[in-house]
Each structure stands twice: as structure tokens, then as C-alpha cells.
Scaffold this motif. Structure first.
Motif, PDB file in Angstrom:
ATOM      1  N   PHE A   1     -12.923  48.987 -11.308  1.00 41.18           N
ATOM      2  CA  PHE A   1     -11.962  47.980 -11.787  1.00 41.18           C
ATOM      3  C   PHE A   1     -12.201  46.644 -11.082  1.00 41.18           C
ATOM      4  N   VAL A   2     -12.361  46.685  -9.784  1.00 37.32           N
ATOM      5  CA  VAL A   2     -12.592  45.465  -8.998  1.00 37.32           C
ATOM      6  C   VAL A   2     -13.888  44.788  -9.435  1.00 37.32           C
ATOM      7  N   ASP A   3     -14.928  45.584  -9.635  1.00 36.54           N
ATOM      8  CA  ASP A   3     -16.216  45.012 -10.030  1.00 36.54           C
ATOM      9  C   ASP A   3     -16.107  44.313 -11.382  1.00 36.54           C
TER      10      ASP A   3
ATOM     11  N   ALA B   1      -5.856  51.589 -14.337  1.00 42.92           N
ATOM     12  CA  ALA B   1      -7.043  50.722 -14.386  1.00 42.92           C
ATOM     13  C   ALA B   1      -7.613  50.648 -15.794  1.00 42.92           C
ATOM     14  N   VAL B   2      -7.693  51.790 -16.459  1.00 44.01           N
ATOM     15  CA  VAL B   2      -8.256  51.833 -17.812  1.00 44.01           C
ATOM     16  C   VAL B   2      -7.366  51.062 -18.789  1.00 44.01           C
ATOM     17  N   ALA B   3      -6.054  51.277 -18.699  1.00 42.95           N
ATOM     18  CA  ALA B   3      -5.133  50.627 -19.640  1.00 42.95           C
ATOM     19  C   ALA B   3      -5.200  49.114 -19.520  1.00 42.95           C
ATOM     20  N   ALA B   4      -5.385  48.595 -18.313  1.00 41.91           N
ATOM     21  CA  ALA B   4      -5.393  47.144 -18.111  1.00 41.91           C
ATOM     22  C   ALA B   4      -6.627  46.475 -18.699  1.00 41.91           C
ATOM     23  N   LEU B   5      -7.736  47.190 -18.757  1.00 39.48           N
ATOM     24  CA  LEU B   5      -8.992  46.580 -19.216  1.00 39.48           C
ATOM     25  C   LEU B   5      -9.284  46.832 -20.682  1.00 39.48           C
ATOM     26  N   GLY B   6      -8.611  47.808 -21.288  1.00 38.63           N
ATOM     27  CA  GLY B   6      -8.785  48.047 -22.717  1.00 38.63           C
ATOM     28  C   GLY B   6     -10.154  48.582 -23.076  1.00 38.63           C
TER      29      GLY B   6
END
Length: 396
Positions: A274-276, A350-355
Motif C-alpha cells: 500500500f505504501v509503495d 488497503a485493498v478497498a482504498a486503492l480499488g
């Protein structure tokens, strides 16, 4: 039955410094995506763990090993799980087997010495192979249909097992079976584990594992067709004082937290991914990395809190056990559930935030999501843990 009492060899003492563990994580991660896609036995990852001396870290000092305890095992499993959850699951089962032997020697000397010799030559994973296609998970109750028939010079093992993690990478199988003995009680047969070298004749693998997560764990079915082993290879699991057989896998202990530890590693990997992504993704309309926005910063904080929560629960419980606080033992099942909830929530957040980018197989987050969901299948499972906790607090 005799067990090894004097070291016959010296096994390496692993370097558990943060830098050394990070190096193992990085090397194991190199192969993770490839093996996730192919489902092949993750030998390069296992070899990396072996070279670092981690696969035999819990071998007891009486057997020439470093004799590391549950907290160090958890640190190892988190580091390996951060690299590849499939490799970490195979390692977890192996560390649990060696830890059990260190705590209560029960392997016959010849078999355990053979396992340790194989461990010097290369990765020598071990797994307790217990589930069956019809029975399902043994922690839910019932007895196996797999039988160990007594012969003049040993045992003859026959049966069909499911979810045999490690596949052809295993050096030894620890097979849950019922004893078939001429002088046995057919109404209350002996139950135990049969120690079987993986290269014994009569073992056939059936490639049934086609799973959402842990795809490289090779958790296939295996069939034993009159596999012959020495007499000392049957290790009985005693019944309770009331004469009732209770499956030891249904009870919580440091080993069950060891499995949870590897998924803490998966959550760490998801946090890093997520950070990357957030640090390198620069939308044209924004003109700067999305990591600079408050929304993404808040999500990163939420993910971090969930990972820290899981790690604190894990090591807090193990520290109490290490200090001799046995009052926590009835709470371990609930702690495992809480860790599982935290790591799943961390990856899902993390997954939900990036779609879409997080669900693409071009990145690693979708693999971490698939892998972390598998934390729920390890016993004790959530429903039984909550039931036990409820009865304990209600006193019923």
C-alpha cells in the motif's frame, strides 16, 4: 519407545536480527508471485529459509538444535509470511513438529535422527497429516478411517488424507490413524500418529489443491496404500482419564499462535505494498503522489493500527506464556480470533482504498488478500473459539 537423548549433530543457530530476517523476507518474496501462479512446490523459498537456519530453529538443544521458543518462532513466521505465506505455512508446520519433540520427546530415535540428517542436507519439512475427505477437519470431532494395521514386524498404513500441506516437499508425514490390532478393543481402538518417511513405498499424491489462497502450499490429497513402517513408528495419543479420546488439535497453544504469526507477516506485506503504491501513484489531475493526501494518510494510519494491534496481541500473549502465566491459556483461542480479524481487516482496508489497482494481478495486494483470508481455517476456528469463550465467561 526410545527417543534421542544425546545430540548426534549440531544444527545452525539462526541470526534473528531485524536485518537478517528482512533479508530472508526479501529473498522468499522474490519467488512468491511465480509460485502463486504456477502452484508449484516453492522450493526456492524453502531453500532460502533452510540456508538461514530457520527451518530447524525449534529443534531442542538435547537434539543438537538451537531450541528457540514460541516468540522466536513467531518472529520467524512473520518474516517468512511477509515474503510468501505458502512457504510460511510449510515452515510453521515444521517448527511446530520440532517444538513438540523438544517439549515431549516421542519420535523413535532412528526416525528423528533421520529427519535431522535430512535437515542438514537441505529443507526437510514435516507435517501432521490429519484431515480426510469424508471426515473433514479432525478438530470438529470424529475418528479417522485411516488405519495402521499391526504386522509381525511393524505397521501397515492405509488410508486417504486431505489437505496435506507441503506435498512432495515433505521429508516426513505424521499421519493420524486408528490402530488395527489383533488384541485391540474394536469399540475403543488406540488412536495416534504414524511417522512415515516421505520416500516410503506406497505413497501417492493426488493434486486436488486449487485454492483461492496459499496456492503454492501444495495442500493436496495423499493416499497411503499398505505403507510399511517399523513398530516404534506408531505414537499413541492417550485418552483422557474418563476414557474419552479428545483431539489435541482442538486445544489452543503456542503452536496455533504460530500459524497466526505468518498472517501478521501477510498484513505487513500488504501495508508495504500500500505504501509503495501510494508513494509512486501520481494522478494527472493531482500532480503529486496520492500519499500526500489526507485520505490516503488516514487509510495508511488505519492499516498500521490494525497491524500493530495484531502484533501486540500475538507477542503479548506469548510473553505471558513465556513468563509462566498459565491463566492466559483458556483465552488463546479468542486471541487467535482477534489476531485473525485484525490482519484480515488490515488487508481489506488497503485493498478497498486503492480499488482496481489493488485487485490487479500485476500487483501483490490481491495475492495478500487471498492469502490472509486463509487465517480463518486454522483451528481453533472462530465459531468454536467464541462458543468456548462464551461458556467460560458465563460459567456454563
Amino acid at each position: 519407545m526410545t527417543a534421542t537423548t544425546e545430540p548426534v549433530r549440531t544444527l545452525p543457530v539462526p541470526d534473528l536480527s531485524p536485518a537478517a530476517l528482512a533479508a530472508v523476507t526479501a529473498e522468499v518474496a522474490t519467488y512468491a508471485a511465480e509460485h502463486d501462479r504456477s502452484g508449484a512446490v516453492p522450493l526456492p523459498g524453502l531453500e532460502a529459509v533452510h540456508r538461514a537456519g530457520l527451518l530447524t530453529a525449534t529443534v531442542g538443544t538435547a537434539h543438537g538444535g538451537p531450541g528457540l521458543g514460541p516468540r522466536d518462532a513467531a518472529r520467524i513466521l512473520t518474516a517468512v509470511g511477509q515474503g510468501d505465506a505458502s512457504v510460511a505455512l510449510i515452515v510453521a508446520n515444521t517448527l511446530n513438529a520440532h517444538a513438540a519433540q523438544a517439549e515431549r520427546p516421542h519420535w523413535p530415535a532412528e526416525a528423528y535422527d533421520d529427519l535431522l540428517r535430512r535437515s542438514l542436507d537441505g529443507p526437510a519439512p514435516v507435517n501432521a497429516i490429519r484431515a480426510e475427505p469424508e471426515l473433514g477437519a479432525p478438530a470438529r470431532g470424529g475418528l479417522p478411517t485411516t488405519t495402521a494395521r499391526r504386522t509381525d514386524d511393524g505397521w501397515e498404513l492405509s488410508g486417504h488424507k486431505a489437505y496435506a500441506t507441503g506435498g512432495t516437499a515433505l521429508a516426513y508425514h505424521v499421519v493420524w490413524a486408528v490402530a488395527d490390532e489383533p488384541d485391540g478393543d474394536p469399540e475403543r481402538p488406540r488412536v495416534g500418529h504414524v511417522l512415515v518417511p516421505a520416500d516410503a513405498e506406497g505413497i501417492t499424491w493426488i493434486e486436488t489443491w486449487d485454492h483461492l489462497g496459499l496456492r503454492a502450499s501444495n495442500t493436496h490429497d495423499v493416499v497411503y496404500d499398505r505403507v510399511r513402517v517399523p513398530a516404534a513408528s506408531f505414537v499413541e495419543i492417550p485418552r483422557g482419564a474418563d476414557g474419552v479420546y479428545r483431539d489435541p488439535a482442538a486445544a489452543s497453544g503456542p503452536g496455533s499462535l504460530g500459524h497466526a504469526a505468518l498472517y501478521v507477516g501477510v498484513a505487513r506485506a500488504a501495508r508495504a505494498a500500500f505504501v509503495d503504491f501510494a508513494s509512486t501513484r501520481v494522478p494527472a489531475a493531482l500532480g503529486r503522489p496520492i500519499a500526500t493526501t489526507e485520505r490516503i494518510q488516514a487509510v495508511a494510519g488505519e492499516v498500521d493500527v490494525l497491524v500493530v494491534q495484531a502484533e501486540t496481541l500475538l507477542h503479548g500473549a506469548l510473553l505471558r506464556l513465556e513468563a509462566g502465566d498459565t491463566s492466559i491459556v483458556p483465552e488463546l483461542s479468542g486471541i487467535k480470533v482477534a489476531i485473525a480479524r485484525s490482519v484480515v481487516a488490515a488487508v481489506q482496508t488497503a485493498v478497498a482504498a486503492l480499488g482496481n489497482p489493488a485487485l490487479s494481478r500485476h500487483g501483490s495486494l490481491e495475492r495478500h488478500l487471498r492469502d490472509v483470508l486463509c487465517v480463518r481455517v486454522h483451528p481453533p476456528q472462530e465459531d468454536t473459539a467464541l462458543l468456548a469463550a462464551g461458556r467460560r465467561v458465563l460459567g456454563v
